[in-house]
Scaffold this active site. Structure first.
Site, short mmCIF file in Angstrom:
data_model
loop_
_atom_site.label_atom_id
_atom_site.label_comp_id
_atom_site.label_asym_id
_atom_site.label_seq_id
_atom_site.Cartn_x
_atom_site.Cartn_y
_atom_site.Cartn_z
N LYS A 137 -17.55 -1.09 5.88
CA LYS A 137 -17.91 -2.13 4.91
C LYS A 137 -19.41 -2.18 4.67
O LYS A 137 -19.87 -2.33 3.53
CB LYS A 137 -17.40 -3.49 5.41
CG LYS A 137 -17.61 -4.61 4.41
CD LYS A 137 -16.95 -5.91 4.86
CE LYS A 137 -17.02 -6.96 3.75
NZ LYS A 137 -16.32 -8.20 4.13
N MET A 144 23.99 9.42 3.26
CA MET A 144 23.89 10.70 3.94
C MET A 144 24.16 10.55 5.43
O MET A 144 24.81 11.38 6.05
CB MET A 144 22.52 11.34 3.70
CG MET A 144 22.39 12.75 4.23
SD MET A 144 23.57 13.88 3.48
CE MET A 144 22.59 14.57 2.15
N GLN A 155 -8.66 -6.64 11.77
CA GLN A 155 -8.19 -5.62 10.83
C GLN A 155 -8.87 -4.27 11.06
O GLN A 155 -9.14 -3.53 10.13
CB GLN A 155 -8.36 -6.08 9.38
CG GLN A 155 -7.38 -7.19 9.03
CD GLN A 155 -7.25 -7.47 7.54
OE1 GLN A 155 -8.20 -7.28 6.79
NE2 GLN A 155 -6.09 -7.93 7.12
N GLU A 197 0.82 -1.22 0.00
CA GLU A 197 0.00 0.00 0.00
C GLU A 197 0.85 1.27 0.00
O GLU A 197 0.44 2.30 -0.53
CB GLU A 197 -0.96 0.01 1.19
CG GLU A 197 -2.11 -0.99 1.10
CD GLU A 197 -1.72 -2.37 1.63
OE1 GLU A 197 -0.53 -2.59 1.97
OE2 GLU A 197 -2.62 -3.24 1.73
#
Lengths: 186, 579
Positions: free
Chosen positions: B163, B478, B114, B51
């Protein structure tokens, strides 16, 4: 450090208080008190925030607050042109000969005794922050058993209202100026 | 009365009606109802591998096209994986709409499977966000999300949808009119502020344009060129503004800030007027704030009123869209110049002397190994100013900003504010989707590349032929540079061993890309040209470079811009400069 009182009109939508609180927290602004409640309009709530500013200009705080989409209007309430009050409820030890002395203090501050028990008095007071602080100062010597205080609320003096002022400032008062439909399509 | 459709169908209709042509995402339980109508939609859905990749791809798409980027994920971990790209978009003012599924409304607050409070989590890192539990609210929330994301100061908006709201039936109406009481960005500037600014410009004998990314967001680069040539002052472009003003232009002093040019950094320090357009006085530009541009008055033009005075007091604040602001400044400055115009020739003499004496440059490694700056410079020179360059975060990012020459807006993409390692590959993917006919080079470090390279699989499978240059110094370069300078060369946990493991060329091949390797200077041009000639597959070039190369100039964090160093322990020779 300077203390300021901000009245903030917000949409009465879920999570709006969290948004305001989260903003103050992440930008490091110190809140002294906060009160939220309904307004004359069911869609709009009003938050009164008392904050101490150190290093942050008031207009920077206002500008950051105003970036929240749910914030409709903000105005500073100044002592000279607004009415500001907080509510105090305090349970004071009234043992011995304290009771009459407490009653005298209550009378002096135009507070009221709302409950009496064998060893304590419960006092309610409404006043400015300074009055409440002074009352508490005098009651401390008797022994404060429990104390609860509301956030400060404030209303501007005169005919003007925050809602009217807000709508004028944002140009939303006249419905013709409110055309947010033209360019939001991707 | 229109017939009823599911909330999921309403979502897809609303996305289509908002003009979405592509979105990046991954399905999962809570968002699954939405994926059924997505299957039939004209919107191209690109199935990413993580994602975070969806979020950065949407950002890359948005930065290249100026349109709103869209990403979509499921609840819980799907949504939390979007947190980094959302925060990234917030810091760099990228118009982004993130759609997430949420557990069914009855389960919200029960620690359901979830479940994550993504609205709460993203409150501080979005411009605005929504939790929708009623299907009838979906079209309005989507329409508002696109309007808020793309108007005013752009930013990310998240719409979290339960949902059951996706599953329930509703009637569909795309709102023709939005009613956002508390949101009304100011576009047109105050004319008095414009006059005051023009007057200051005419009086200034040491003016400088401090240009930020806002000029690119406002599509105002053409107007800027006109104004800058009218005023004739030096121009600096921040990391977010590279390309807003042509690097080839004689007035351009380059990038200011921690790794800016001596001329740009010193120009800001010594100016008597900063004409600040769409920049925000970020600490990487100002150095120690109390010592920044001590003698300068400030004109600060920005669409976000909260930027005015946030870090630096503005003598003349101008709130509005930079397009109208610059357009209004041009005639106002002409009027003032007709009255009087301060002489800036001695100012230019100082600036020209600085840039002649301290141009950007680098030393070739003495051991004959490949110089990272050379590789990046050649990629820019061979691909040209029509290419799009997307960097990760670190040394390679600074070199890509310094040594690629930018002539046009929206050709330089990077994670400026958040500094997100792993940005380059997925953002380049989104950029290529937005500009399919333009060569897109991700210039990445070996550290960054290992964070998000799996999106090359997405690129290979979806005909998104980006090119990736891995500037492989086998370190977190860096951080290593800071260890060299500030931690007595104690290289704690910065050695990645990535010339040994992994084999980037083989990894690329395994992901369906062409994998190339380059370790000698003589091969650099040939391999870049070879990569540029491949247009039917993504290409990864592993450039094995010298590990001790450092980014210069440098203003160490927390120090004053006056203490800029051009090399280790080497300050410019100020005594010979007349400043």
């Amino acid at each position: 450090m300077a203390q300021h009182t901000l009245s903030v009109l917000v949409e009465n939508s879920p999570g709006v208080l969290a948004r305001v609180a989260s903003l103050f927290s992440r930008r490091g602004y110190n809140i002294d008190s906060l009160a939220v409640g309904p307004t004359e309009s069911p869609e709009i709530s009003r938050i009164t925030i008392v904050l101490n500013l150190e290093g942050h200009a008031l207009d920077q705080v206002s500008a950051q607050l105003f970036k929240l989409v749910n914030v409709i209007g903000i105005q500073e309430m100044e002592d000279k042109n607004s009415h500001q009050r907080e509510l105090l409820m305090v349970k004071v030890n009234s043992a011995g000969d304290n009771r009459s002395k407490i009653e005298a203090v209550v009378g002096k501050y135009r507070a009221s005794i709302v409950s009496q028990a064998s060893a304590s008095l419960t006092i309610e007071a409404i006043g400015s922050s300074a009055e409440i602080a002074a009352l508490l100062g005098e009651l401390t010597s008797f022994g404060i058993k429990e104390l609860v205080q509301s956030g400060l609320i404030a209303l501007e003096n005169g005919d003007a209202t925050l809602a009217e002022r807000t709508l004028q400032e944002t140009g939303l008062a006249s419905s013709s100026t409110h055309s947010q439909t033209e360019d939001y399509q991707n | 009365m229109a017939s009823e459709i599911t909330g999921a169908q309403a979502l897809v209709n609303a996305l289509e009606d908002s003009g979405v042509d592509v979105m990046f995402g991954i399905p999962g339980g809570a968002i699954l109802p939405a994926y059924d109508p997505i299957f039939d939609s004209k919107i191209r859905h690109i199935l990413v591998r993580h994602e975070q990749g969806a979020g950065h791809a949407a950002t890359g798409y948005a930065q290249v096209t100026g349109r709103v980027g869209v990403c979509i994920a499921t609840s819980g971990p799907g949504a939390t994986n979007l947190v980094t790209p959302i925060a990234d978009a917030q810091m760099d003012s990228v118009p982004l709409v993130a759609i997430t599924g949420q557990v069914p409304s009855a389960a919200i607050g029960t620690d359901a499977f979830q479940e994550a409070d993504i609205r709460g989590i993203t409150m501080p890192i979005t411009k605005h966000n929504y939790l929708i539990t009623d299907p009838a609210q979906i079209p309005r929330a989507i329409a508002e999300a696109f309007y808020i994301a793309s108007s005013g100061r752009p930013g990310p908006v998240l719409v979290d949808i339960a949902k059951d709201a996706l599953q329930k039936m509703t009637s569909y109406n795309y709102p023709k009119k939005l009613n956002l009481l508390g949101y009304n960005p100011q576009i047109e500037p105050n004319s008095e502020a414009i006059r005051d600014a023009a007057s200051l410009i005419a009086q200034s004998s040491k003016p400088i344009f401090y240009i930020g990314g806002g000029v690119i967001k406002a599509n105002a680069a053409k107007e800027l060129l006109v104004l800058a040539e009218l005023v004739g002052a030096p121009v600096v472009t921040t990391l977010m503004a590279r390309g807003a003003f042509p690097d080839s232009h004689s007035q351009h002093l380059g990038m200011p800030g921690m790794h800016g040019t001596v001329a740009a950094v010193t120009g800001l320090q010594k100016a008597d007027l900063l004409i600040t357009l769409g920049a925000r006085f970020d600490d990487r530009v100002t150095g120690k704030l109390s010592t920044f541009a001590p003698n300068a008055k400030i004109i600060h033009a920005d669409i976000d009123p909260a930027e005015i005075g946030k870090n630096r007091y503005a003598d003349v604040p101008i709130i509005g869209d930079l397009g109208p602001i610059i357009k209004a400044l041009i005639p106002a400055v002409k009027v003032e110049f007709a009255k009087n115009k301060a002489d800036i020739t001695s100012w230019w003499k100082q600036m020209n002397s600085l840039r002649q004496k301290y141009p950007l440059g680098y030393n070739e490694p003495s051991d004959g190994s490949l110089s990272p700056q050379y590789v990046i410079e050649r990629i820019g020179a061979i691909t040209g100013p029509d290419g799009i360059y997307v960097a990760g975060v670190g040394q390679h990012q600074m070199w890509a900003s310094q040594f690629v020459k930018y002539e046009k807006p929206r050709t330089w993409l990077n994670s400026g504010g958040l500094g997100t390692m792993g940005y380059a590959v997925p953002a380049a993917m989104g950029a290529k989707v937005g500009a399919p006919d333009t060569p897109v080079w991700a210039i990445d470090g070996d550290g960054c590349f290992q964070m998000t390279n799996q999106e090359l699989v997405t690129c290979a499978l979806n005909d998104i032929p980006i090119k990736v240059a891995v500037i492989n110094n086998e370190s977190l370069g860096m951080v290593r540079q800071w260890q060299t300078l500030f931690y007595k060369e104690r290289y704690s946990n910065t050695d990645l061993h990535s010339k040994r493991i992994p084999d980037f060329a083989k990894l690329a091949e395994a992901m369906g890309c062409v994998g190339l390797r380059c370790e000698s200077k003589g091969d650099v041009d040939k391999i870049i040209k070879e990569a540029n000639a491949i247009n039917d597959a993504p290409v990864v070039v592993d450039f094995g470079v010298h590990r001790d190369a450092m980014v210069w100039p440098m203003v160490a964090a927390g120090t004053s811009n006056d203490d800029i160093l051009i090399a280790k322990e080497m300050a410019p020779d100020w005594d010979s400069q007349e400043l």
